[in-house]
Design a protein around this motif. Structure first.
Motif, PDB file in Angstrom:
ATOM      1  N   THR A  46       0.860  -1.168   0.000  1.00  0.00           N
ATOM      2  CA  THR A  46       0.000   0.000   0.000  1.00  0.00           C
ATOM      3  C   THR A  46       0.900   1.222   0.000  1.00  0.00           C
ATOM      4  N   ASN A  47       0.958   1.857  -1.102  1.00  0.00           N
ATOM      5  CA  ASN A  47       1.898   2.952  -1.243  1.00  0.00           C
ATOM      6  C   ASN A  47       1.317   3.951  -2.244  1.00  0.00           C
ATOM      7  N   TYR A  48       0.841   5.067  -1.706  1.00  0.00           N
ATOM      8  CA  TYR A  48       0.237   6.061  -2.594  1.00  0.00           C
ATOM      9  C   TYR A  48       1.228   7.183  -2.840  1.00  0.00           C
ATOM     10  N   GLN A  49       2.048   7.023  -3.885  1.00  0.00           N
ATOM     11  CA  GLN A  49       3.114   7.985  -4.146  1.00  0.00           C
ATOM     12  C   GLN A  49       2.578   9.389  -4.431  1.00  0.00           C
ATOM     13  N   ASP A  50       1.360   9.461  -5.019  1.00  0.00           N
ATOM     14  CA  ASP A  50       0.837  10.780  -5.395  1.00  0.00           C
ATOM     15  C   ASP A  50       0.507  11.642  -4.190  1.00  0.00           C
ATOM     16  N   SER A  51       0.169  10.982  -3.108  1.00  0.00           N
ATOM     17  CA  SER A  51      -0.208  11.777  -1.933  1.00  0.00           C
ATOM     18  C   SER A  51       0.850  11.669  -0.842  1.00  0.00           C
TER      19      SER A  51
ATOM     20  N   TYR B  17      12.858   9.493  15.664  1.00  0.00           N
ATOM     21  CA  TYR B  17      13.101   8.996  14.316  1.00  0.00           C
ATOM     22  C   TYR B  17      11.772   8.641  13.658  1.00  0.00           C
ATOM     23  N   LEU B  18      11.399   9.453  12.694  1.00  0.00           N
ATOM     24  CA  LEU B  18      10.123   9.268  12.008  1.00  0.00           C
ATOM     25  C   LEU B  18      10.385   8.759  10.597  1.00  0.00           C
ATOM     26  N   PRO B  19       9.376   8.161   9.954  1.00  0.00           N
ATOM     27  CA  PRO B  19       9.582   7.732   8.564  1.00  0.00           C
ATOM     28  C   PRO B  19       9.964   8.939   7.700  1.00  0.00           C
ATOM     29  N   PRO B  20      10.905   8.778   6.771  1.00  0.00           N
ATOM     30  CA  PRO B  20      11.310   9.919   5.934  1.00  0.00           C
ATOM     31  C   PRO B  20      10.179  10.400   5.015  1.00  0.00           C
ATOM     32  N   TYR B  21       9.230   9.500   4.736  1.00  0.00           N
ATOM     33  CA  TYR B  21       8.042   9.926   3.988  1.00  0.00           C
ATOM     34  C   TYR B  21       6.884   9.047   4.427  1.00  0.00           C
ATOM     35  N   ILE B  22       5.677   9.541   4.233  1.00  0.00           N
ATOM     36  CA  ILE B  22       4.511   8.714   4.515  1.00  0.00           C
ATOM     37  C   ILE B  22       3.619   8.735   3.289  1.00  0.00           C
ATOM     38  N   ALA B  23       3.327   7.537   2.770  1.00  0.00           N
ATOM     39  CA  ALA B  23       2.434   7.420   1.616  1.00  0.00           C
ATOM     40  C   ALA B  23       1.440   6.309   1.896  1.00  0.00           C
ATOM     41  N   GLN B  24       1.010   6.250   3.137  1.00  0.00           N
ATOM     42  CA  GLN B  24       0.166   5.160   3.598  1.00  0.00           C
ATOM     43  C   GLN B  24      -1.261   5.256   3.052  1.00  0.00           C
ATOM     44  N   PHE B  25      -1.748   6.492   2.917  1.00  0.00           N
ATOM     45  CA  PHE B  25      -3.146   6.671   2.545  1.00  0.00           C
ATOM     46  C   PHE B  25      -3.278   7.419   1.227  1.00  0.00           C
ATOM     47  N   ALA B  26      -4.420   7.239   0.598  1.00  0.00           N
ATOM     48  CA  ALA B  26      -4.643   7.915  -0.681  1.00  0.00           C
ATOM     49  C   ALA B  26      -4.906   9.399  -0.470  1.00  0.00           C
TER      50      ALA B  26
END
Lengths: 255, 606
Positions: free
Chosen positions: B19-24, B86-95
C-alpha cells in the motif's frame, strides 16, 4: 470585592510585609495575575491604590511630581507616588525595569528604614504615611544586561514570585472570569499549557492566563473555537509561519 | 533488455503487494520544522532532533505474492532514544494526503509522551488512550486514521495464531480503552503505522555509552543525512583473538594492534550509499576508539607553507597563576594569524533567508529616534524644564536648557566577537553538521546582521598550542568593511588545537579598549571549558580565564559568553557572573540566537 483566587501563601506574606512597613517586589511572567493580586490586596486593606505603569520614557518627575502653570503663575503638582506617600495608600509601580534609571533611585530612601521621599525640586522631605505601601513588579523573562533590576535595588524588597496558576486553579479562574463551560475552559487551559512548553525555544512570550480569558470571552461571544484560538492565542505570540502552522495543529487537537 | 524487464516486473509486483500512494506522499523534509515545534509543545524533549528512520526488518507472516515481490519484510518504524525522534522519511500510507499529514502529527504526539511500559502493544494502547482522552480533536483524527488503516491490514486465513493476533490488534486499535491479551505467535505482528516502537525492538540492544559514538560518527550515508541505520554490536572485546600469520621474532620493529576507524573513509564511492541502504545491519566494533584514547601528544603545527600567514612576530601577554596569586609576565605568545589564501566568496545560500530577516530587524536599530530632554538647542520645547525654570526663576542662563533634541542615533557600541575554533569544535551535533559548521553559520549571519546596525564590529577566532603559540585568527578587524573577502575568511575557518581562553580574552581586551565608543561588548562563543596541553586544564585555566574577564570588566568592557556546552552552568557563573552568559541547548540554533542575543543585549542602550 475583586474576584481574585489565591494561588498559595501570597496573601499572608503581603500582610506580614506591610505590618512591618516593608516594601514588596512581585516578579512573574506577563499576565499571570500580578496586578489583579495588588488590586485585591488594596481592596482588602481598604487603602487607595495608585498604579503607575512604567514605559521607557517615564522619568522620576512623572512619579514624584512637577511644576505646572496655573492662572497665578506656576504651582507644584504632586505625582502619584508623592500623593500615596503623603496620604497613605498602595503605590503599585508596574514593570519597573521599563522605566528610566533615575526612577529607581527615587525609590531607594522610601524602601529602607528611612521611609522618606525627598523632593529635589522644591526642597521638601516627606515622611511616608503609616499606611503607605510600596509595591513594584517586574517580569524577569527576558535577558537584557542593561535592563535588569540592579541588585542594590532588588535586595531592598520582600519578594513574591508569581507563575501561571496550577491547572485546576487556572481552569476555575477562566470559568469564573468568563462564565464559560468547564469543558471548554479545561481544553483551553490544556492547550495553553502545551504552548507554554515552547517558551524560550520557539516563542519568546508564553500564553498568559489573561490571553486564555480573552479567548474564552471570544468563544462565549459566538466565535468558533478555532478562530478564537488563532486570533487570541497563536497570532499574538509569533510571526513565524512554521510555528503558526504547528500551533494550529495543537488547536485542532482540542477543537 | 533483461534489466528493463526486471525493472518492469519489480514495479508491477511491488505495486500489487504494497500500500503505497506515491501521489499523496508527504515527506519529513516538508513537515520537519513544524513537527519539531509540535513535538516540543506536547512535551517532547526540546533538545531532541527529528530525523528520518531507516527501514527495519520485521519477520511478519508474508503472503506468497509478497514473498515473490520481496517486500513486506522491511518497514519504517517510528522510534526515539535520548538523542532524538526517528520518524519515517516519507509517509504514503493513505490515498488522502491530509491523512498522511495527520499520521505524521499523530506519531509525533505519541512519541512526545513518556513510555509507560515495555510491551509494545500495551504501551501504544495506553499512550493512545491518554492522548485521545485529553484531546477531543485528536481523537477525531485518530479514528479517521484507524478506519482507513483497518481496510489495509493483512488478511490471514481464519484459523491460526496470526489471525487471532491480528484480530486482537485491530480490536485494540478500534477500542483502545479495553486492554486485551494479544496471543503471541511464531511471527512478529504486522507493524502498525500509528504506533511507536522501541529503538532496539528487533535487534540487540545498544549500550548507552557506545551509542553516543555511534551517532557521532555514523557518516555512513552522507546524502540522506537524517537516516538512521540499525546497528549491531559485534564482540571484539577479546583483543588476544587477533590473527597473526608471521612470527613475531621476524619483526624488526615493535608494533601494536591499531584499531583503525574505517567509518570515516572520505573516498566513498557513489555506490556505497545504496549498498548501505541494502544492508540490514551495519556492524560496528565496540572499541573503535580504544587505540587513541589514552595517548596525549603535542600536535605538530602545519608546515609553514600550508599554514596561515602569521602577522608580525606575535605579542607577549601575561598569565594568571592562581596558586601564587600573581601574573607570569610575558608568559603567552599570542600570534595573530590571517588566512591570506582564502578566496572571496558570497554568503552561502542556505543562510540567506535568515540573514535577510535579521537585516530588517537590525536596520531599524540605526535610525531609532531618541529624545534627550533639557538641551540648549533642539527641535521641540521641553515643557517640563521650561516650567521648572519659570518656577525657580533662574537668573543663570546656562541653566535655561528648554529644548528636546531629536537625535537620530545614539548608539555608541562596538563589539568584538571572539569564537573558539579549537579542535573540540570538530565534534558532530548531527549526522551532517559539526559544531564548527554551526559556529561558522552563526558568524556569517551575525556579520550580515551587524553591517546593517552600523555598530563597529570585529571578529576573531582563537586556538592554542600551549603558551608558546596562541593563534589569534583575524577574520575581520574594525577598520575593514564587511566584504566577500571577509566572507571567504569565515568560510576558511577550520578547527585545530586547544582553548587557551585567557590569553585570547586579554588580546581582545587590548583591541576593544582602543575603540572610541562608550559601550564595548566582548561576545565570546565557546563550546566548553578552557583547556590546553599543559597545566591549563582544570582549575588553572578556569582561574586564568576568570582573571582575564575581570581585567576586561575593569576596563569598562562588558564580556558576555554564549556557549553550547550544556554543562556550562557548572563553571560559567564563576567566570562571567550569573547574568553574563547564555546557554544554547541546540547548537543548530546558534546562528539565530547569536544575533538575537546581541539585539537584546544592546537594544536599550540607545
Amino acid at each position: 470585592m475583586t474576584d481574585y483566587q489565591v494561588q498559595s501563601n501570597e496573601v499572608g506574606i503581603f500582610q506580614a510585609a506591610i505590618d512591618n512597613h516593608l516594601p514588596l517586589l512581585i516578579k512573574g511572567p506577563t499576565g499571570c495575575g500580578k496586578t489583579k493580586f495588588v488590586e485585591h490586596m488594596a481592596e482588602k486593606l481598604k487603602r487607595p491604590l495608585y498604579t503607575i505603569a512604567c514605559h521607557d520614557d517615564l522619568s522620576a518627575s512623572d512619579l514624584v511630581g512637577r511644576h505646572l502653570i496655573g492662572k497665578d503663575g506656576t504651582f507644584w503638582q504632586d505625582g502619584p507616588l508623592t500623593k500615596a506617600v503623603r496620604e497613605g495608600g498602595v503605590c503599585y509601580i508596574d514593570e519597573i525595569v521599563e522605566a528610566r534609571k533615575d526612577t529607581t533611585v527615587v525609590l531607594h530612601p522610601l524602601s529602607d528604614h528611612r521611609r522618606i521621599l525627598p523632593l529635589e525640586k522644591n526642597g521638601e522631605i516627606i515622611e511616608a504615611h503609616k499606611d503607605f505601601v510600596l509595591v513594584v513588579s517586574y517580569n524577569p523573562g527576558y535577558q537584557n544586561l542593561l535592563k535588569g533590576l540592579k541588585p542594590s535595588t532588588k535586595q531592598r524588597f520582600v519578594t513574591l514570585e508569581f507563575d501561571y496558576p496550577k491547572e485546576e486553579l487556572e481552569i476555575s479562574i477562566v470559568c469564573q472570569q468568563t462564565a464559560i463551560d468547564i469543558k471548554t475552559a479545561s481544553q483551553l487551559v490544556g492547550l495553553a499549557r502545551e504552548i507554554r512548553n515552547l517558551k524560550d525555544s520557539d516563542i519568546n512570550e508564553s500564553v498568559s492566563t489573561r490571553l486564555i480569558i480573552y479567548t474564552a470571552l471570544m468563544i462565549k461571544n459566538g466565535l468558533s473555537a478555532q478562530d478564537a484560538c488563532n486570533h487570541c492565542l497563536i497570532l499574538p505570540l509569533t510571526d513565524e509561519q512554521e510555528t503558526i502552522e504547528a500551533l494550529k495543529r495543537l488547536v485542532n487537537n482540542y477543537f | 533488455m533483461e534489466e528493463f524487464v526486471g525493472e518492469v516486473w519489480h514495479k508491477i509486483i511491488t505495486k500489487k503487494t504494497e500500500t503505497n500512494y506515491q501521489d499523496s506522499k508527504v515527506t519529513l523534509d516538508d513537515q520537519g520544522a513544524r513537527l519539531a515545534v509540535y513535538y516540543r509543545a506536547l512535551g517532547g524533549n526540546s533538545a531532541h532532533n527529528i530525523n528520518g528512520c531507516d527501514k527495519r526488518v520485521v519477520t511478519t507472516r508474508r503472503m506468497w505474492l509478497q514473498k515473490i515481490a520481496g517486500n513486506g519484510r522491511k518497514f519504517h518504524l517510528t522510534w526515539k532514544n535520548q538523542h532524538g525522534l526517528y520518524l519515517p522519511p516519507y509517509i504514503a500510507q493513505f490515498a488522502d494526503k491530509r491523512l498522511n499529514e495527520n499520521l505524521y502529527y499523530w506519531l509525533a504526539s505519541m512519541a512526545a509522551q513518556e513510555t509507560v511500559c515495555d510491551n509494545i502493544i500495551e504501551n501504544n494502547r495506553r499512550l493512545t488512550l491518554q492522548l485521545i482522552q485529553s484531546h477531543p480533536g485528536l481523537k477525531r483524527q485518530y479514528f479517521e486514521l484507524v478506519d482507513t488503516l483497518l481496510t489495509q491490514r493483512p488478511r490471514y486465513p481464519e484459523q491460526g495464531d496470526d489471525y487471532l493476533q491480528e484480530q486482537a490488534i485491530q480490536a485494540s486499535l478500534k477500542n483502545p480503552e479495553q486492554s486485551l491479551l494479544i496471543p503471541s505467535t511464531r511471527f512478529q505482528h504486522h507493524p502498525v503505522p500509528l504506533w511507536i516502537y522501541p529503538s532496539e525492538a528487533y535487534l540487540l540492544s545498544v549500550d548507552d555509552e557506545t551509542e553516543e559514538e555511534l551517532t557521532g560518527h555514523s557518516d555512513i550515508i552522507d546524502d540522506k543525512k537524517t537516516i538512521k541505520k540499525q546497528a549491531q554490536r559485534i564482540d571484539d572485546e577479546r583483543e588476544t583473538d587477533g590473527l597473526i600469520i608471521f612470527q613475531l621474532e621476524s619483526l624488526f620493529s615493535w608494533s601494536e594492534q591499531v584499531n583503525l576507524d574505517r567509518c570515516e573513509d572520505e573516498t566513498e564511492n557513489e555506490d556505497s550509499e545504496s549498498a548501505a541502504e541494502d544492508l540490514d545491519i551495519i556492524s560496528l566494533a565496540k572499541k573503535r576508539k580504544a587505540g587513541s584514547a589514552g595517548i596525549k601528544f603535542d600536535l605538530d603545527l602545519p608546515a609553514p607553507e600550508n599554514d596561515d600567514l602569521p602577522l608580525g612576530s606575535g605579542m607577549k601577554l601575561p598569565e594568571w597563576n592562581y596558586k601564587t596569586k600573581s601574573f607570569k609576565k610575558d608568559f603567552c605568545l599570542v600570534q595573530p594569524m590571517l588566512s591570506d589564501e582564502a578566496l572571496p566568496c558570497p554568503l552561502p545560500s542556505h543562510l540567506k533567508p535568515t540573514a535577510n530577516k535579521l537585516a530588517q530587524l537590525f536596520s531599524h536599530l540605526s535610525c531609532n529616534p531618541a529624545r534627550i530632554n533639557k538641551q540648549q538647542d533642539g527641535s521641540e520645547i521641553d515643557m517640563d524644564s521650561w516650567m521648572e525654570g519659570l518656577a525657580s526663576n533662574f537668573k543663570d542662563t546656562s541653566k535655561q536648557n528648554f529644548f528636546i533634541n531629536d537625535k537620530k542615533s545614539l548608539r555608541d557600541i562596538s563589539c568584538l566577537l571572539l569564537t573558539d575554533i579549537s579542535l573540540s569544535t570538530e565534534a558532530h551535533v548531527s549526522e551532517s553538521k559539526r559544531v564548527i559548521d554551526c559556529i561558522r553559520d552563526s558568524i556569517f549571519v551575525f556579520s550580515e546582521a551587524l553591517q546593517y546596525s552600523q555598530d563597529p564590529f570585529a571578529i576573531y577566532g582563537f586556538s592554542s598550542i600551549k603558551n608558546k603559540q596562541v593563534r589569534y585568527q583575524m577574520i575581520k578587524n574594525y577598520s575593514e568593511p564587511y566584504s566577500d573577502q571577509v566572507r571567504g575568511r569565515i568560510q576558511a575557518i577550520k578547527p585545530g588545537f586547544y582553548t587557551r581562553m585567557g590569553a585570547a580574552i586579554r588580546q581582545s581586551t587590548l583591541l576593544l579598549e582602543k575603540q572610541p565608543t562608550k559601550q564595548k561588548l566582548l561576545l565570546i562563543v565557546s563550546d566548553g571549558k578552557p583547556n590546553d596541553l599543559d597545566q591549563y586544564e582544570g582549575r588553572y585555566g578556569v582561574e586564568d580565564t576568570r582573571q582575564a574577564i575581570l581585567e576586561a570588566k575593569q576596563k569598562g568592557i562588558t564580556p558576555f559568553c554564549i556557549t553550547i556546552d550544556t554543562k556550562a552552568n557548572d563553571y560559567l557563573p564563576y567566570l562571567f557572573g550569573s547574568q553574563n552568559f547564555s546557554i544554547i541547548k541546540r547548537p543548530q540554533d546558534l546562528c539565530v540566537e547569536l544575533p538575537k542575543l546581541y539585539l537584546n543585549l544592546t537594544s536599550s542602550l540607545s
